[in-house]
Scaffold this motif. Structure first.
Motif, PDB file in Angstrom:
ATOM      1  N   ASP A  54       0.983  -1.534   0.259  1.00 16.61           N
ATOM      2  CA  ASP A  54      -0.155   0.309   0.236  1.00 16.61           C
ATOM      3  C   ASP A  54       0.859   1.440   0.479  1.00 16.61           C
ATOM      4  OD1 ASP A  54      -2.266  -1.386   0.237  1.00 16.61           O
ATOM      5  OD2 ASP A  54      -2.749  -1.475   2.136  1.00 16.61           O
ATOM      6  N   PRO A  55       1.651   1.692   1.054  1.00 14.40           N
ATOM      7  CA  PRO A  55       2.721   2.523   0.469  1.00 14.40           C
ATOM      8  C   PRO A  55       3.524   3.394  -0.556  1.00 14.40           C
ATOM      9  CG  PRO A  55       3.164   1.648   2.514  1.00 14.40           C
ATOM     10  CD  PRO A  55       2.136   0.749   2.324  1.00 14.40           C
ATOM     11  N   LEU A  56       3.167   1.918  -1.122  1.00 13.31           N
ATOM     12  CA  LEU A  56       4.029   2.509  -2.570  1.00 13.31           C
ATOM     13  C   LEU A  56       3.007   2.890  -3.776  1.00 13.31           C
ATOM     14  CD1 LEU A  56       6.415  -0.894  -3.218  1.00 13.31           C
ATOM     15  CD2 LEU A  56       7.157   1.858  -3.072  1.00 13.31           C
ATOM     16  N   ARG A  57       1.719   2.398  -3.564  1.00 16.44           N
ATOM     17  CA  ARG A  57       0.669   3.397  -4.557  1.00 16.44           C
ATOM     18  C   ARG A  57       0.990   2.978  -5.484  1.00 16.44           C
ATOM     19  NH1 ARG A  57      -1.587   7.730  -1.724  1.00 16.44           N
ATOM     20  NH2 ARG A  57      -2.015   9.038  -4.015  1.00 16.44           N
ATOM     21  N   VAL A  58       0.337   1.625  -5.848  1.00 16.16           N
ATOM     22  CA  VAL A  58       1.411   1.102  -7.459  1.00 16.16           C
ATOM     23  C   VAL A  58      -0.277   1.176  -8.306  1.00 16.16           C
ATOM     24  CG1 VAL A  58       1.864  -0.636  -9.261  1.00 16.16           C
ATOM     25  CG2 VAL A  58       2.574  -0.495  -6.650  1.00 16.16           C
ATOM     26  N   GLY A  75      14.801  15.614 -13.689  1.00 17.59           N
ATOM     27  CA  GLY A  75      14.774  13.844 -12.902  1.00 17.59           C
ATOM     28  C   GLY A  75      13.795  13.753 -11.837  1.00 17.59           C
ATOM     29  N   ALA A  76      13.667  12.355 -11.491  1.00 13.81           N
ATOM     30  CA  ALA A  76      12.427  11.489 -11.284  1.00 13.81           C
ATOM     31  C   ALA A  76      12.358  12.078  -9.960  1.00 13.81           C
ATOM     32  CB  ALA A  76      13.202  10.147 -10.641  1.00 13.81           C
ATOM     33  N   SER A  77      11.499  12.105  -9.357  1.00 12.44           N
ATOM     34  CA  SER A  77      10.604  12.624  -8.400  1.00 12.44           C
ATOM     35  C   SER A  77      10.596  10.981  -6.714  1.00 12.44           C
ATOM     36  CB  SER A  77       8.363  12.688  -8.276  1.00 12.44           C
ATOM     37  OG  SER A  77       8.229  12.777  -7.126  1.00 12.44           O
ATOM     38  N   GLU A  78      10.547  11.586  -6.131  1.00 16.30           N
ATOM     39  CA  GLU A  78      11.319  10.762  -4.538  1.00 16.30           C
ATOM     40  C   GLU A  78       9.325  10.046  -4.109  1.00 16.30           C
ATOM     41  OE1 GLU A  78      13.379   9.086  -2.909  1.00 16.30           O
ATOM     42  OE2 GLU A  78      14.157   9.391  -5.053  1.00 16.30           O
ATOM     43  N   PHE A  79       8.559  10.682  -4.938  1.00 19.49           N
ATOM     44  CA  PHE A  79       7.419  10.730  -4.400  1.00 19.49           C
ATOM     45  C   PHE A  79       6.778   9.032  -5.369  1.00 19.49           C
ATOM     46  CE2 PHE A  79       2.899  10.834  -3.382  1.00 19.49           C
ATOM     47  CZ  PHE A  79       2.648  10.639  -1.397  1.00 19.49           C
ATOM     48  N   LYS A 120      10.455   5.240  -1.941  1.00 20.02           N
ATOM     49  CA  LYS A 120      10.043   4.065  -2.865  1.00 20.02           C
ATOM     50  C   LYS A 120      11.474   2.707  -3.270  1.00 20.02           C
ATOM     51  CE  LYS A 120      10.670   7.073  -7.711  1.00 20.02           C
ATOM     52  NZ  LYS A 120       9.731   6.898  -8.251  1.00 20.02           N
ATOM     53  N   LYS A 121      12.375   3.559  -3.826  1.00 22.94           N
ATOM     54  CA  LYS A 121      13.385   2.356  -3.991  1.00 22.94           C
ATOM     55  C   LYS A 121      13.748   1.637  -2.980  1.00 22.94           C
ATOM     56  CE  LYS A 121      18.170   1.611  -5.453  1.00 22.94           C
ATOM     57  NZ  LYS A 121      18.071   0.978  -4.204  1.00 22.94           N
ATOM     58  N   GLU A 122      13.885   1.940  -1.198  1.00 27.57           N
ATOM     59  CA  GLU A 122      14.169   1.334  -0.878  1.00 27.57           C
ATOM     60  C   GLU A 122      13.001   0.094  -0.379  1.00 27.57           C
ATOM     61  OE1 GLU A 122      14.595   4.771  -0.483  1.00 27.57           O
ATOM     62  OE2 GLU A 122      16.512   4.986  -0.279  1.00 27.57           O
ATOM     63  N   ARG A 123      12.103   0.869  -0.398  1.00 29.11           N
ATOM     64  CA  ARG A 123      10.349  -0.817  -0.593  1.00 29.11           C
ATOM     65  C   ARG A 123      10.712  -1.210  -1.486  1.00 29.11           C
ATOM     66  NH1 ARG A 123       6.823   1.804   3.206  1.00 29.11           N
ATOM     67  NH2 ARG A 123       6.944   3.994   4.290  1.00 29.11           N
ATOM     68  N   ILE A 124      11.272  -1.737  -2.588  1.00 30.41           N
ATOM     69  CA  ILE A 124      11.287  -2.463  -3.393  1.00 30.41           C
ATOM     70  C   ILE A 124      12.282  -3.039  -2.821  1.00 30.41           C
ATOM     71  CG2 ILE A 124      10.895  -2.196  -5.994  1.00 30.41           C
ATOM     72  CD1 ILE A 124       9.073   0.254  -6.137  1.00 30.41           C
ATOM     73  N   LEU A 132      16.574   0.556 -10.261  1.00 31.25           N
ATOM     74  CA  LEU A 132      17.161   1.537  -9.828  1.00 31.25           C
ATOM     75  C   LEU A 132      16.228   2.801  -9.341  1.00 31.25           C
ATOM     76  CD1 LEU A 132      19.027   3.656 -12.429  1.00 31.25           C
ATOM     77  CD2 LEU A 132      17.083   4.008 -13.570  1.00 31.25           C
ATOM     78  N   GLY A 133      17.173   3.427  -8.943  1.00 29.72           N
ATOM     79  CA  GLY A 133      17.119   4.691  -7.450  1.00 29.72           C
ATOM     80  C   GLY A 133      16.696   6.733  -8.579  1.00 29.72           C
ATOM     81  N   THR A 134      16.752   6.673  -7.568  1.00 26.73           N
ATOM     82  CA  THR A 134      17.583   8.252  -8.165  1.00 26.73           C
ATOM     83  C   THR A 134      18.672   8.711  -8.469  1.00 26.73           C
ATOM     84  OG1 THR A 134      17.180   9.458  -6.509  1.00 26.73           O
ATOM     85  CG2 THR A 134      15.218   9.474  -7.826  1.00 26.73           C
ATOM     86  N   ALA A 135      19.363   9.614  -9.197  1.00 20.53           N
ATOM     87  CA  ALA A 135      20.740   9.665  -9.402  1.00 20.53           C
ATOM     88  C   ALA A 135      21.237  10.634  -7.970  1.00 20.53           C
ATOM     89  CB  ALA A 135      20.972  10.954 -10.550  1.00 20.53           C
ATOM     90  N   PRO A 136      22.555  10.004  -7.479  1.00 23.73           N
ATOM     91  CA  PRO A 136      23.220  10.774  -6.589  1.00 23.73           C
ATOM     92  C   PRO A 136      23.729  12.158  -6.402  1.00 23.73           C
ATOM     93  CG  PRO A 136      24.343   9.499  -7.709  1.00 23.73           C
ATOM     94  CD  PRO A 136      23.902   9.527  -7.770  1.00 23.73           C
ATOM     95  N   ASP A 137      23.279  12.834  -5.448  1.00 24.14           N
ATOM     96  CA  ASP A 137      23.237  14.470  -4.978  1.00 24.14           C
ATOM     97  C   ASP A 137      24.734  13.957  -4.461  1.00 24.14           C
ATOM     98  OD1 ASP A 137      23.806  16.495  -5.515  1.00 24.14           O
ATOM     99  OD2 ASP A 137      22.415  16.510  -3.223  1.00 24.14           O
ATOM    100  N   THR A 138      26.307  14.357  -5.851  1.00 24.25           N
ATOM    101  CA  THR A 138      27.770  14.637  -4.929  1.00 24.25           C
ATOM    102  C   THR A 138      27.944  15.789  -4.499  1.00 24.25           C
ATOM    103  OG1 THR A 138      28.004  14.864  -7.082  1.00 24.25           O
ATOM    104  CG2 THR A 138      27.487  12.811  -6.520  1.00 24.25           C
ATOM    105  N   THR A 139      26.819  16.987  -4.300  1.00 29.76           N
ATOM    106  CA  THR A 139      27.027  18.257  -3.987  1.00 29.76           C
ATOM    107  C   THR A 139      27.598  18.212  -2.389  1.00 29.76           C
ATOM    108  OG1 THR A 139      25.182  18.689  -5.766  1.00 29.76           O
ATOM    109  CG2 THR A 139      26.269  20.802  -3.625  1.00 29.76           C
ATOM    110  N   THR A 140      26.501  17.291  -1.207  1.00 26.21           N
ATOM    111  CA  THR A 140      27.289  17.137  -0.106  1.00 26.21           C
ATOM    112  C   THR A 140      28.311  16.589   0.051  1.00 26.21           C
ATOM    113  OG1 THR A 140      24.813  18.359   0.377  1.00 26.21           O
ATOM    114  CG2 THR A 140      26.403  17.038   2.251  1.00 26.21           C
TER     115      THR A 140
END
Length: 826
Positions: free
Chosen positions: A105-109, A197-201, A205-209, A225-233
């Protein structure tokens, strides 16, 4: 123009009210620190392309054709790799994973799609649920599955697109496949929307799957496949501590005194607080390009600090008192600091003409930082030094050394004198050789390439092993799974792309649909064909598909199709209303705006073709539409961005060189009455710029949206070095003959320049450790520009100053004397 009164006024506050000055600057630091908490960050490539017409068209597409953006969908890609992903065990693994994901249910597929589903439906067309599809595969024999795979490959083009390029129809095998999970995003969640870039909503979702995949079977061949890493920080976490350690070491060598080292570090820290507090207060977001600002400010701050302390020590070792030594120091270095600030600020502000918002923000931030650096190291640091040295006269504050860095008798002094020796023996020949070499390097440099790609913002799949030895708090991950999976997809799947055509025009007009359709006739080479027409999805294709499946709607189409080609060309409002009733309002809204003033056509293109070829073809098709049409999509956006990279580089370089040259000519005319010194000051910078671009071509480095500012930076930092030499030479030349003045200048100033160069090269060069490849290359280029500027100032500039003194300065003095005589005669 008499400017000495202003310097004397500043000297008065620095020397006579040093403690008050220190307190005022500390209070200002507290004010600026209030902006640090307001800094927002931006990452990814969207920030560089959001002002492009093609990207704005993409936003128009999202606005007009999202099925209602209060309830959009997001997707997650599953990648399966095995010896044969079309074998019975692999098909069941994918189907069971899809079933478990859909039941979470949390994944709202909303929907799942895979090649395994297609095979199951081929085996049993009535298997509409995932559970029934699993049973169909479980009951089938390997031979039946192989035959189903072949039938699916023959009947459905989409089936092949979900399989890797090594798909073998005869053996019914492939080593990899992709599946898609579609999620209901909910109000305000946003959507994937292309380059942004893809939404994280839904959240995580990646961790759940991932948990579902691991729980389903420990030997699962499926990755998420998740979202591209933010390497700035991550880059800041890795780079800044290492840079700080290197800078402290180099400053310790340059200052050789703990108290002076702490004063210099305090100035650097204050500069960074002021600069980043400023961007927080004015609302400039911290983007990847701003990672280069701290090293630049540190470089200039180190240079200013070493020059101020070194010049002050030169007077102190003569026995001059604290107050008089600092007055003599600020009299000389304040003008040089102001010239450096002005020319550097011009160089950085030249970036405000850039087409890329982060580049404009970089220019404003760096320019503000240079001004702050001038104020802190031109006023605060000298005032602090005066206060400390007065306390030293009263209290036993430890003093390690107060001798200047570099002297004529030292090994460094002798090494620095090499350029002076050349200037004494053969300056004309040497300058001629430099001109010819620079011209040749300039011709070679014209071959440097430009690039703009998502890969510029993406780290390597595996981080270098040596970074894993860093302490835990700053150690980066050993690998970036997203990059690893994305690279696998690039290598194993055909890259089929899309061009979105945003069409504006009266869509109720009888000829509207005919025009939309005819634009796809005889498509250009990069567009995928269906017979003699481009493969596309539009309101026309939706009308045709529903006319085949809905007899009542087909009759509406036939009544309004005057030329019997299946495309309505009469009473289109009635056709649209019937289509909404047949296909649903949401399906129509995806391709036709509610006001019927715009439409979307989605063309399939060959993703392996070059972006510029796809873009040229897209604009050709847009021209055939006879409505206002703007192509968009990743290929078009990145190609347009690439075209702007070189344009931005050239514009900012020309503006920087012209602006800096005029500024230097004006300043030297005002300060010294010798405007030609401004030209002499610029020549080493031209050599530096040419050498830097030639090095880029030699090392295979392309200009991109991030390093496109490097030439303006090279001018800004390079002038720093040549200004100190020229300005010190003028002071020495007023009291000494040419060659003694030149040798004293290069040895005295060269020691500080050497300390500054070493600190900057190592401090900025540490950006090579950045996980973002573009930032790493950017750091290397800054370090190279500083090294080249140092070498040209120490080796080439002495010969230029000799020629200036012989041929230019004498003429200027002669003209001045003649002018004075004429004035006296009158």
């Amino acid at each position: 123009m008499n400017y000495q009164w202003l310097i004397d006024r500043v000297d008065h506050y620095i020397v006579d009210y040093s403690r008050t000055v220190v307190i005022v600057f500390l209070l200002a630091t507290v004010v600026f620190s209030g902006g640090l908490g307001s800094i927002e960050t931006e990452s990814g490539q969207q920030q560089f392309i959001e002002d492009l017409p093609s990207f704005q068209a993409l936003e128009d597409v999202q606005r007009d054709f999202g099925a209602t953006f209060s309830q959009v969908s997001t997707t997650t890609t599953l990648v399966q790799s095995d010896q044969n992903v079309l074998s019975k065990p692999a098909l069941l693994d994918m189907l069971r994973t899809q079933e478990q994901v859909a039941e979470s249910d949390p994944l709202r597929v909303e929907d799942t799609s895979s090649a395994a589903q297609t095979v199951a439906l081929t085996l049993d067309p009535d298997a509409t649920t995932t559970e029934e599809q699993i049973r169909a595969v479980e009951r089938a024999t390997p031979g039946e599955i192989d035959r189903a795979v072949r039938r699916a490959a023959d009947r459905r083009e989409s089936f092949r697109s979900q399989l890797s390029t090594d798909f073998n129809r005869r053996s019914a095998s492939a080593s990899a496949t992709e599946a898609t999970v579609t999620h209901r995003a909910g109000p305000g969640a946003g959507s994937e929307g292309g380059p942004g870039g893809a939404s994280e909503f839904p959240a995580n979702k990646k961790e759940r799957i991932d948990r579902i995949v691991r729980a389903e079977t420990s030997g699962s061949t499926i990755r998420v496949l998740g979202t591209a890493p933010d390497t700035t920080t991550t880059t800041l976490t890795v780079v800044l501590p290492i840079a700080l350690v290197l800078i402290v070491i180099m400053l310790a060598v340059a200052y050789r005194d703990l108290v002076d080292l702490l004063i210099g570090l305090a100035g650097i820290i204050m500069t960074l607080i002021w600069t980043f507090g400023f961007i927080g207060l004015v609302g400039i977001p911290f983007a990847v390009l701003l990672i280069a600002v701290p090293p630049i400010l540190i470089a200039v701050g180190i240079d200013f600090g070493i020059h101020a302390i070194n010049r002050y020590r030169e007077e102190r070792v003569k026995g001059t008192g604290v107050s008089e030594s600092m007055r003599l120091t600020t009299d000389q270095v304040s003008v040089a600091f102001f010239i450096v600030m002005g020319t550097s600020a011009i160089g950085f502000l030249s970036n405000v003409i850039s087409a890329f918002p982060p580049t404009r923000d970089f220019g404003v931030t760096a320019a503000a930082g240079i001004v702050f650096t001038f104020l802190i190291f031109g006023i605060f640091v000298p005032a602090t030094k005066v206060s400390v040295d007065r306390l030293r006269e009263t209290y036993p504050i430890p003093t390690i050394t107060q001798t200047p860095f570099g002297s004529e008798s030292s090994p460094l002094g002798r090494a620095l004198s090499g350029g002076v020796t050349i200037a004494e023996r053969a300056p004309t020949l040497f300058v001629l050789l430099v001109v010819l070499s620079t011209a040749g390097a300039g011709v070679y440099a014209t071959g440097v390439e430009t690039g703009f790609s998502p890969d510029d913002f993406q780290p390597a799949a595996e981080t270098p092993e040596y970074l894993q030895y860093l302490p835990e708090p700053i150690r980066p991950p050993a690998e970036f799974e997203y990059v690893k999976i994305d690279n696998f997809r690039d290598e194993n799947f055909e890259q089929e792309g899309q061009v979105l055509m945003y069409v504006e025009g009266p869509m109720r007009q009888d000829t509207a649909l005919e025009r939309l359709h005819q634009a796809g006739n005889d498509p250009p080479p990069t567009f995928v064909r269906e017979g003699w027409h481009a493969e596309s999805r539009s309101i026309v294709t939706l009308i045709r598909s529903h006319a085949r499946n809905d007899s009542e709607f087909q009759r509406v189409v036939e009544r309004n199709d005057r030329n019997d080609n299946g495309i309505p060309d009469d009473d289109l409002p009635q056709v649209y209303a019937a289509l909404e009733e047949s296909a649903g309002e949401d399906r129509v809204a995806e391709l036709l705006s509610e006001e019927r003033r715009s439409a979307l056509v989605v063309y399939t293109v060959d993703g392996d073709e070059a972006d510029d070829a796809i873009t040229d073809d897209a604009y050709r098709v847009a021209g055939d539409l006879r409505y206002r049409a703007q192509p968009t999509g990743n290929s078009v956006i990145f190609d347009e961005a690439l075209a702007l990279v070189l344009e931005t580089v050239i514009q900012s370089l020309v503006l920087t060189l012209v602006g800096a040259s005029l500024f230097l000519i004006l300043i030297y005319w005002i300060v010294e009455g010798r405007p030609s010194l401004g030209i002499a000051n610029v020549i080493p910078i031209l050599v530096t710029v040419v050498a830097l671009v030639a090095s880029m071509r030699l090392f295979g480095i392309k200009f991109n949206a991030i390093n496109g500012t490097i030439l303006a930076i090279a001018v800004g930092l390079g002038i720093d070095y040549s200004v100190h030499v020229v300005h010190r030479f003028v002071d020495e030349y007023a009291e000494r003959d040419l060659y003694p003045a030149l040798r004293r200048t290069v040895v005295g100033t060269g020691g500080a320049l050497t300390g500054s160069m070493l600190t900057t090269v190592f401090g900025v060069g540490v950006l090579a450790l950045a996980l973002n490849p573009a930032v790493g290359v950017f750091g290397i280029l800054i370090a190279l520009s500083v090294l080249y500027a140092y070498l040209t100032s120490i080796i080439i500039l002495p010969s230029i100053l000799v020629l200036w003194a012989r041929f230019v300065d004498e003429n200027e003095e002669r003209n001045t004397d003649m002018g004075d005589a004429r004035t006296a005669g009158r």
